[in-house]
Enzyme design. Structure first.
Site, PDB file in Angstrom:
ATOM      1  N   GLY A 257      -4.212  -4.155  -4.505  1.00  0.00           N
ATOM      2  CA  GLY A 257      -5.003  -3.291  -4.824  1.00  0.00           C
ATOM      3  C   GLY A 257      -4.547  -1.834  -5.375  1.00  0.00           C
ATOM      4  O   GLY A 257      -3.741  -1.271  -4.635  1.00  0.00           O
ATOM      5  N   HIS A 258      -3.894  -1.697  -6.642  1.00  0.00           N
ATOM      6  CA  HIS A 258      -3.318  -0.500  -6.941  1.00  0.00           C
ATOM      7  C   HIS A 258      -4.412   0.442  -7.762  1.00  0.00           C
ATOM      8  O   HIS A 258      -5.001   0.204  -8.566  1.00  0.00           O
ATOM      9  CB  HIS A 258      -2.170  -1.210  -8.206  1.00  0.00           C
TER      10      HIS A 258
ATOM     11  N   ASP B  95       0.631  -1.257  -0.067  1.00  0.00           N
ATOM     12  CA  ASP B  95       0.036  -0.007  -0.097  1.00  0.00           C
ATOM     13  C   ASP B  95       0.796   1.332  -0.080  1.00  0.00           C
ATOM     14  O   ASP B  95       0.450   2.175   0.549  1.00  0.00           O
ATOM     15  CB  ASP B  95      -0.905  -0.284   1.221  1.00  0.00           C
TER      16      ASP B  95
ATOM     17  N   GLN C 170       2.175  -5.983  -3.010  1.00  0.00           N
ATOM     18  CA  GLN C 170       2.430  -6.246  -1.646  1.00  0.00           C
ATOM     19  C   GLN C 170       3.875  -5.419  -1.184  1.00  0.00           C
ATOM     20  O   GLN C 170       4.145  -4.319  -2.000  1.00  0.00           O
ATOM     21  CB  GLN C 170       2.633  -7.585  -1.244  1.00  0.00           C
TER      22      GLN C 170
ATOM     23  N   LYS D 194       2.088   2.258  -5.172  1.00  0.00           N
ATOM     24  CA  LYS D 194       3.171   1.672  -6.220  1.00  0.00           C
ATOM     25  C   LYS D 194       2.228   1.800  -7.566  1.00  0.00           C
ATOM     26  O   LYS D 194       2.877   2.222  -8.528  1.00  0.00           O
ATOM     27  CB  LYS D 194       3.460   0.324  -5.987  1.00  0.00           C
TER      28      LYS D 194
HETATM   29  P1  IMP Z   1      -2.502 -12.623   1.536  1.00  0.00           P
HETATM   30  O1  IMP Z   1      -1.760 -12.214   0.807  1.00  0.00           O
HETATM   31  O2  IMP Z   1      -4.076 -12.412   1.367  1.00  0.00           O
HETATM   32  O3  IMP Z   1      -2.446 -14.342   2.124  1.00  0.00           O
HETATM   33  O4  IMP Z   1      -2.559 -12.066   3.027  1.00  0.00           O
HETATM   34  C1  IMP Z   1      -1.317 -12.063   3.956  1.00  0.00           C
HETATM   35  C2  IMP Z   1      -0.925 -10.959   4.745  1.00  0.00           C
HETATM   36  O5  IMP Z   1      -0.503  -9.989   3.481  1.00  0.00           O
HETATM   37  C3  IMP Z   1      -2.029 -10.156   5.398  1.00  0.00           C
HETATM   38  O6  IMP Z   1      -1.659  -9.461   6.151  1.00  0.00           O
HETATM   39  C4  IMP Z   1      -2.872  -9.194   4.429  1.00  0.00           C
HETATM   40  O7  IMP Z   1      -3.329  -8.068   4.982  1.00  0.00           O
HETATM   41  C5  IMP Z   1      -1.403  -8.773   3.648  1.00  0.00           C
HETATM   42  N1  IMP Z   1      -1.539  -8.075   2.441  1.00  0.00           N
HETATM   43  C6  IMP Z   1      -1.682  -9.045   1.149  1.00  0.00           C
HETATM   44  N2  IMP Z   1      -1.874  -8.153  -0.052  1.00  0.00           N
HETATM   45  C7  IMP Z   1      -1.750  -6.925   0.372  1.00  0.00           C
HETATM   46  C8  IMP Z   1      -1.686  -5.557  -0.453  1.00  0.00           C
HETATM   47  O8  IMP Z   1      -1.850  -5.502  -1.613  1.00  0.00           O
HETATM   48  N3  IMP Z   1      -1.225  -4.631   0.752  1.00  0.00           N
HETATM   49  C9  IMP Z   1      -1.164  -4.709   1.945  1.00  0.00           C
HETATM   50  N4  IMP Z   1      -1.285  -5.783   2.467  1.00  0.00           N
HETATM   51  C10 IMP Z   1      -1.524  -6.973   1.849  1.00  0.00           C
END
Ligand code: IMP
Length: 429
Positions: A40-41, A13, A224, A16
């Site tokens: 989520g971009h 977040d 991420q 990017k």
């Molecule tokens: P997962 O990727 O859905 O398995 O989530 C694993 C961890 O990564 C959790 O803490 C999510 O909140 C975090 N996470 C996954 N994608 C994002 C992102 O795009 N932005 C921020 N946190 C993320």
């Protein structure tokens, strides 16, 4: 033959998407290399806000080819919905403009169901995943029984593979006491996706390498952030892929010799979604002030899940970790405007562990939860900075804040964003 990588330096977040959109103007290809629709971009152009989960953020540029790379996990239902909504806004999402690696792995409803079931079973220790099936899809990939996008070109094999996959997931769901899924219905759904997505398949590694050999610029778009990396993040509170620079090479099939720039996006403060340690976390009024109320698209609420983000002061130990792990050549600082109006700004310049100062980011969460952040306080600024375009337009204390960060992380900050719009960028450092 340059490869430029844009990645997140914190917990995701960092903004990017808008940086990729900006740098895409000088690129021929933008390629996503990891993660899935957990990302989520957001790209804001005029009154249009594009929220992208799978399609690379370069898609808004008509002359840029976008590639979803081999390292990505793709939920085809989400991809098609996103493509349809882009097409409705007049964006070209034809196979000339958007390509899907044959080696990308697919996320199915069974992966999504397992993600939810496993999070429920973790109870108090839940990771706080986005419930998009990311972990189960990467687990199948690592266990060598995943479904690759290539199956969209082989309808009969696809049907058999989906049946086998759902039957196996049902065994686990049964064990967890969860409702079972209908394999035939999922196979029929996937047959429909295959018809629409087969024309988008590409042998992505030769495609990207050939472009580089011809002198084209490829921009690798991370998802991420460094601290969500499976190896270099706050394990187990991480995602199941490699958002770091090494992940870009694996996730696109490109060698390190092609890399020109590694751009680390960092927010001017720190946020995190989901569970896990967060040394500089704030609570109360100040946290609410940094998070915002949720009424603006740029407030600190998840683009994918809508969850309020945890917020804290800027942590330079994290950024130095990101510099090392990724070999950052430069940084982009985002959301500087949010700090306007705060009388003083604390910046974490190091950690103390059991009374000793340490100069690294601990790799295990038990140690990390024991560190004490050491802060330096910098003076804030009152002025609105959203119209600044050159460093000289910024109040002196804002400029000093940026320069302090660059000096203490040890890489130059090339761009600073001061608002969500494409043009709200301060350049010329
Ligand atoms: P997962 O990727 O859905 O398995 O989530 C694993 C961890 O990564 C959790 O803490 C999510 O909140 C975090 N996470 C996954 N994608 C994002 C992102 O795009 N932005 C921020 N946190 C993320």
């Amino acid at each position: 033959m340059p490869l430029d990588i844009v990645l997140g330096s914190q917990w995701g977040d960092e903004g990017k998407g808008r940086i990729v959109d900006l740098l895409a103007a000088g690129a021929h290809i933008v390629a996503r290399y990891s993660g899935g629709d957990n990302a989520g971009h957001t790209v804001t152009i005029g009154d249009d806000i594009f929220r992208l989960h799978l399609v690379p953020s370069g898609i808004i540029h008509p002359d840029v080819t976008c590639v979803i790379g081999n390292g990505v996990v793709v939920n085809p239902a989400v991809l098609l919905r996103e493509m349809d909504s882009l097409a409705a806004k007049g964006v070209d999402v034809s196979p000339d403009h958007l390509k899907l690696s044959k080696q990308a792995h697919l996320i199915t409803p069974a992966h999504v169901a397992l993600d939810g079931a496993q999070e429920r079973r973790r109870g108090q220790e839940a990771i706080g995943t986005t419930l998009r099936g990311i972990g189960p899809a990467y687990r199948d990939k690592a266990a060598r029984k995943g479904l690759r996008a290539q199956l969209f070109a082989e309808p009969e094999t696809l049907a058999d593979a989906v049946h086998e996959h759902v039957a196996e997931c049902n065994e686990l769901l049964d064990l967890y006491g969860e409702p079972l899924l209908d394999a035939a219905a999922i196979a029929a759904e996937f047959a429909g996706y295959a018809r629409r997505l087969a024309p988008y398949l590409v042998e992505s590694t030769p495609f990207l390498n050939k472009a580089l050999e011809e002198g084209q610029t490829v921009l690798a778009e991370g998802a991420q952030g460094t601290l969500l990396d499976l190896d270099h993040g706050t394990y187990p509170f991480v995602t199941s892929s490699y958002p770091t620079a090494g992940g870009a090479l694996i996730g696109l099939g490109i060698g390190p010799g092609a890399v020109r720039r590694v751009v680390g996006a960092a927010k001017a403060f720190t946020t995190r979604v989901g569970g896990g340690p967060f040394p500089c976390e704030l609570s109360g009024e100040l946290a609410g002030r940094l998070r915002g109320t949720g009424e603006h698209p740029w407030d600190e609420f998840g683009t994918t899940t809508g969850r309020p983000r945890r917020v804290g002061w800027l942590d330079l130990t994290i950024l130095r970790h990101a510099r090392r792990v990724n070999g950052l050549t430069e940084m982009v600082l985002t959301k500087l405007d949010i700090l306007s109006g705060l009388p003083e700004l604390a910046v974490c310049v190091g950690y103390e562990l059991d009374g000793q100062r340490i100069d690294y980011f601990p790799s295990d969460v038990a140690t990390l939860s024991r560190v004490r952040p050491l802060y330096e306080t910098l003076p804030g600024w009152e002025e609105d900075v959203t119209n600044a375009r050159r460093p000289a337009d910024l109040p002196e204390n804002a400029r000093r804040y940026v320069e302090f960060v660059a000096r203490n992380v040890g890489v130059p900050i090339r761009l600073v964003s001061v608002g969500p719009a494409r043009e709200q960028i301060v350049e010329g450092w």
